[in-house]
Scaffold this motif. Structure first.
Motif, PDB file in Angstrom:
ATOM      1  N   ALA A   1       0.934  -1.187  -0.122  1.00 27.17           N
ATOM      2  CA  ALA A   1       0.076   0.117  -0.091  1.00 27.17           C
ATOM      3  C   ALA A   1       1.055   1.107  -0.105  1.00 27.17           C
ATOM      4  O   ALA A   1       2.237   1.117   0.483  1.00 27.17           O
ATOM      5  CB  ALA A   1      -1.039  -0.117   1.257  1.00 27.17           C
ATOM      6  N   ASP A   2       0.453   2.164  -0.634  1.00 25.31           N
ATOM      7  CA  ASP A   2       1.024   3.574  -0.473  1.00 25.31           C
ATOM      8  C   ASP A   2       0.555   4.433   0.343  1.00 25.31           C
ATOM      9  O   ASP A   2      -0.607   4.780   0.647  1.00 25.31           O
ATOM     10  CB  ASP A   2       1.285   4.190  -1.957  1.00 25.31           C
ATOM     11  CG  ASP A   2       0.091   4.051  -2.701  1.00 25.31           C
ATOM     12  OD1 ASP A   2       0.130   3.943  -4.020  1.00 25.31           O
ATOM     13  OD2 ASP A   2      -1.174   4.141  -2.185  1.00 25.31           O
ATOM     14  N   GLY A   3       1.647   5.186   1.115  1.00 27.06           N
ATOM     15  CA  GLY A   3       1.548   6.388   1.981  1.00 27.06           C
ATOM     16  C   GLY A   3       0.354   6.094   3.017  1.00 27.06           C
ATOM     17  O   GLY A   3       0.518   5.295   3.743  1.00 27.06           O
ATOM     18  N   ARG A   4      -0.757   7.126   2.711  1.00 26.32           N
ATOM     19  CA  ARG A   4      -1.668   7.073   3.861  1.00 26.32           C
ATOM     20  C   ARG A   4      -2.721   6.181   3.790  1.00 26.32           C
ATOM     21  O   ARG A   4      -3.609   5.883   4.540  1.00 26.32           O
ATOM     22  CB  ARG A   4      -2.170   8.454   3.952  1.00 26.32           C
ATOM     23  CG  ARG A   4      -1.148   9.591   3.813  1.00 26.32           C
ATOM     24  CD  ARG A   4      -1.654  10.809   4.077  1.00 26.32           C
ATOM     25  NE  ARG A   4      -2.657  11.054   5.272  1.00 26.32           N
ATOM     26  CZ  ARG A   4      -3.452  11.847   5.854  1.00 26.32           C
ATOM     27  NH1 ARG A   4      -3.502  12.788   5.056  1.00 26.32           N
ATOM     28  NH2 ARG A   4      -4.046  11.890   6.573  1.00 26.32           N
ATOM     29  N   ASP A   5      -2.387   5.016   2.830  1.00 22.72           N
ATOM     30  CA  ASP A   5      -3.597   3.791   2.932  1.00 22.72           C
ATOM     31  C   ASP A   5      -2.905   2.973   3.908  1.00 22.72           C
ATOM     32  O   ASP A   5      -3.728   2.015   4.165  1.00 22.72           O
ATOM     33  CB  ASP A   5      -3.441   3.132   1.492  1.00 22.72           C
ATOM     34  CG  ASP A   5      -4.249   4.275   0.534  1.00 22.72           C
ATOM     35  OD1 ASP A   5      -4.904   5.036   1.004  1.00 22.72           O
ATOM     36  OD2 ASP A   5      -3.992   3.986  -0.760  1.00 22.72           O
ATOM     37  N   LYS A   6      -1.762   2.831   4.477  1.00 22.39           N
ATOM     38  CA  LYS A   6      -1.256   2.011   5.139  1.00 22.39           C
ATOM     39  C   LYS A   6      -1.939   1.988   6.424  1.00 22.39           C
ATOM     40  O   LYS A   6      -2.295   0.889   6.842  1.00 22.39           O
ATOM     41  CB  LYS A   6       0.181   2.186   5.616  1.00 22.39           C
ATOM     42  CG  LYS A   6       1.154   1.943   4.339  1.00 22.39           C
ATOM     43  CD  LYS A   6       2.622   2.351   4.684  1.00 22.39           C
ATOM     44  CE  LYS A   6       3.526   2.524   3.369  1.00 22.39           C
ATOM     45  NZ  LYS A   6       3.916   1.182   2.985  1.00 22.39           N
ATOM     46  N   LEU A   7      -1.875   3.016   7.125  1.00 25.67           N
ATOM     47  CA  LEU A   7      -2.436   3.032   8.741  1.00 25.67           C
ATOM     48  C   LEU A   7      -3.773   2.304   8.653  1.00 25.67           C
ATOM     49  O   LEU A   7      -4.201   1.756   9.687  1.00 25.67           O
ATOM     50  CB  LEU A   7      -2.690   4.509   9.158  1.00 25.67           C
ATOM     51  CG  LEU A   7      -2.678   4.441  10.666  1.00 25.67           C
ATOM     52  CD1 LEU A   7      -1.903   3.416  11.488  1.00 25.67           C
ATOM     53  CD2 LEU A   7      -2.684   5.914  11.304  1.00 25.67           C
ATOM     54  N   PRO A   8      -4.804   2.762   8.100  1.00 26.49           N
ATOM     55  CA  PRO A   8      -6.380   2.085   7.925  1.00 26.49           C
ATOM     56  C   PRO A   8      -6.172   0.637   7.829  1.00 26.49           C
ATOM     57  O   PRO A   8      -6.926  -0.304   8.647  1.00 26.49           O
ATOM     58  CB  PRO A   8      -7.083   2.662   6.830  1.00 26.49           C
ATOM     59  CG  PRO A   8      -6.352   4.010   6.600  1.00 26.49           C
ATOM     60  CD  PRO A   8      -4.852   3.764   6.624  1.00 26.49           C
ATOM     61  N   ILE A   9      -5.230   0.116   7.116  1.00 36.45           N
ATOM     62  CA  ILE A   9      -5.060  -1.462   6.832  1.00 36.45           C
ATOM     63  C   ILE A   9      -4.534  -2.028   8.218  1.00 36.45           C
ATOM     64  O   ILE A   9      -5.166  -2.868   8.698  1.00 36.45           O
ATOM     65  CB  ILE A   9      -4.229  -1.708   6.117  1.00 36.45           C
ATOM     66  CG1 ILE A   9      -4.390  -1.115   4.633  1.00 36.45           C
ATOM     67  CG2 ILE A   9      -3.684  -3.073   5.802  1.00 36.45           C
ATOM     68  CD1 ILE A   9      -3.718  -1.400   3.423  1.00 36.45           C
TER      69      ILE A   9
END
Lengths: 196, 196
Positions: free
Chosen positions: B79-87
Motif C-alpha cells: 500500500a502506498d502512503g496514507r493507505d497503510k494506517l487504515p489497513i
DNA sequence: CGTTTTCTTTTCCGAAATGACAATCAATTA
DNA sequence: TAATTGATTGTCATTTCGGAAAAGAAAACG
C-alpha cells in the motif's frame, strides 16, 4: 474428633507446587504426578486433598487470585486519592530488572486453562473485572474531571497494554524489555489530562 | 525417478488440520493422532511427512506466519502512503461481529508453544519484529513529522493493545467486545498528531 | 481401651499418545 | 519389463497420565 487435619498446610504446599509447575512446564505439563513430585507429596496425596486435575486447577485459580485481591485490588482500595495511580502503574508496568514477574507465566497458562474450562474462566472473569475497575478508580481519583467514557477506555487500554506486553516479554522479544510499554501507557494517560 | 511426491499437498492438508486442532482442542489437545484424524490421514502419514510432534509445531509456525507475511506485512508494504494506517488499524482492531478471529486462538496457543520451544520462539520473534515494524512504517507514512521514538512507542503500544485485547476476548470478558480497545488505540494515535 | 476420624501408602486398571519398524502398494523411468 | 522411489498401511512396545479403591497407620477423644 479424630486425627487433626493437615488440609490447610497440605493445600498450601500443593498450590505453591502447582504454581512452580505451571511456570516450568506449562499447563499441559502440569500433571498431578508432577505437582506431587514438586510438592514432595505423593500423587495420592494430591488427589486426596484437591481432587482431580480440573479441581486442582480451579482451586489454584481461586488461591492465586485471592492472593492478588489482597495485594493489588485491596491496596488500591486502601490507598487514598492520588496515591492510587502510581500503585497501578507500578503494578502494571513495573520496569524492574526482571523482564517479567514469575507470576506472569503462571497467569498466562491459567488463562489458557480458562479458555477451555468454564469454572476457571468465571474465576478469572470476576477477578479481571474487579482489577480493571480498580484501574478505573485510580484514574477517577487522579482525573475526576475526565469523562467516564474516556476513563473507561484508558483503564481498559492500560490493562491490555500490560497483558500484551507480558506476552511479548514471554516470547523474549527485545522490544518488550525496553520500557516502551510504559511510554505508550503514559501517552494513554495524557488523554485524560488534556480534554476534561 | 520414482513415484511423484505428494509432499506439498499432504503438508498443506496437515497444516490446515493442525490449525483446526489448535483452535478446537488447544495446544495440549493437538496430538499427532488428532491431527491425523482431522486431516483424514493416518498418524503414520503425519509422521511420514512432518516428523514428530515438535517438528509438526515448528513447521506449522513457519507455515502460519509465511501466510501472514503475505497477508499483512506484504499488504502494508504494498500500500502506498496514507493507505497503510487504515489497513493496520483494521487488522489489529477489526470490530466485526466476531469477537475474535479464528486465528487468534491458534496464535495464542502457538505463543504458548513458543515459550517452551526455542525453534518456535525464534520463528515468532522474527515475525513479530517484522509486524511491529510494519505498524511503525504505517505510522511513519501518516505522521512523517512525529519523532521516531514516539512512533516506536505508539507502534508497540498498538500491538500490545491488540494482543491484550485478544486475550481478554478469549476469556469472554464483556469489556473486550465493546470497541473499547479501538477507543484506546485512537487515543494512542492522537499523541502523534499533537506534538510533532 | 476402643472408636472415630483423618492421614498415608499401595496397588490396580484403562486410556491415550508417542516412537520405531516393517511390509506392501503404486507410479515413474531406464 | 525391471528397478527405484516414495506412498500407504499396519503393528508393537513403551511411557505417561488419570481415576478408583483398598488397606494400614496415627492421633484425638470418651
Amino acid at each position: 474428633m479424630g486425627r487433626p487435619s493437615m488440609a490447610a498446610e497440605r493445600t498450601e504446599q500443593i498450590m505453591q507446587a502447582t504454581a512452580r509447575c505451571l511456570q516450568k512446564h506449562g499447563l499441559a505439563g502440569t500433571t498431578l504426578e508432577r505437582v506431587a513430585e514438586e510438592s514432595g507429596l505423593s500423587r495420592s496425596h494430591v488427589r486426596h486433598y484437591v481432587g482431580n486435575r480440573d479441581d486442582l486447577l480451579q482451586k489454584f485459580a481461586n488461591w492465586l487470585y485471592s492472593g492478588y485481591e489482597a495485594e493489588f485490588i485491596g491496596r488500591i482500595a486502601g490507598a487514598d486519592g492520588r496515591d492510587k495511580l502510581p500503585i497501578v502503574m507500578d503494578y502494571l508496568f513495573s520496569t524492574g530488572f526482571l523482564p517479567i514477574s514469575d507470576d506472569d507465566t503462571v497467569i498466562r497458562e491459567l488463562i489458557t486453562a480458562g479458555i477451555a474450562d468454564e469454572r476457571i474462566r468465571v474465576v478469572m472473569q470476576t477477578h479481571y473485572t474487579q482489577a480493571i475497575q480498580s484501574v478505573e478508580d485510580a484514574l477517577a481519583a487522579e482525573h475526576p474531571e475526565a469523562s467516564p467514557g474516556a476513563r473507561r477506555a484508558v483503564a481498559y487500554g492500560l490493562w491490555c497494554l500490560a497483558m500484551g506486553n507480558s506476552m511479548m516479554a514471554e516470547l523474549q522479544l527485545p522490544v518488550a524489555s525496553g520500557g516502551l510499554v510504559r511510554a505508550a501507557a503514559e501517552s494513554l494517560l495524557e488523554r485524560l489530562s488534556r480534554h476534561g
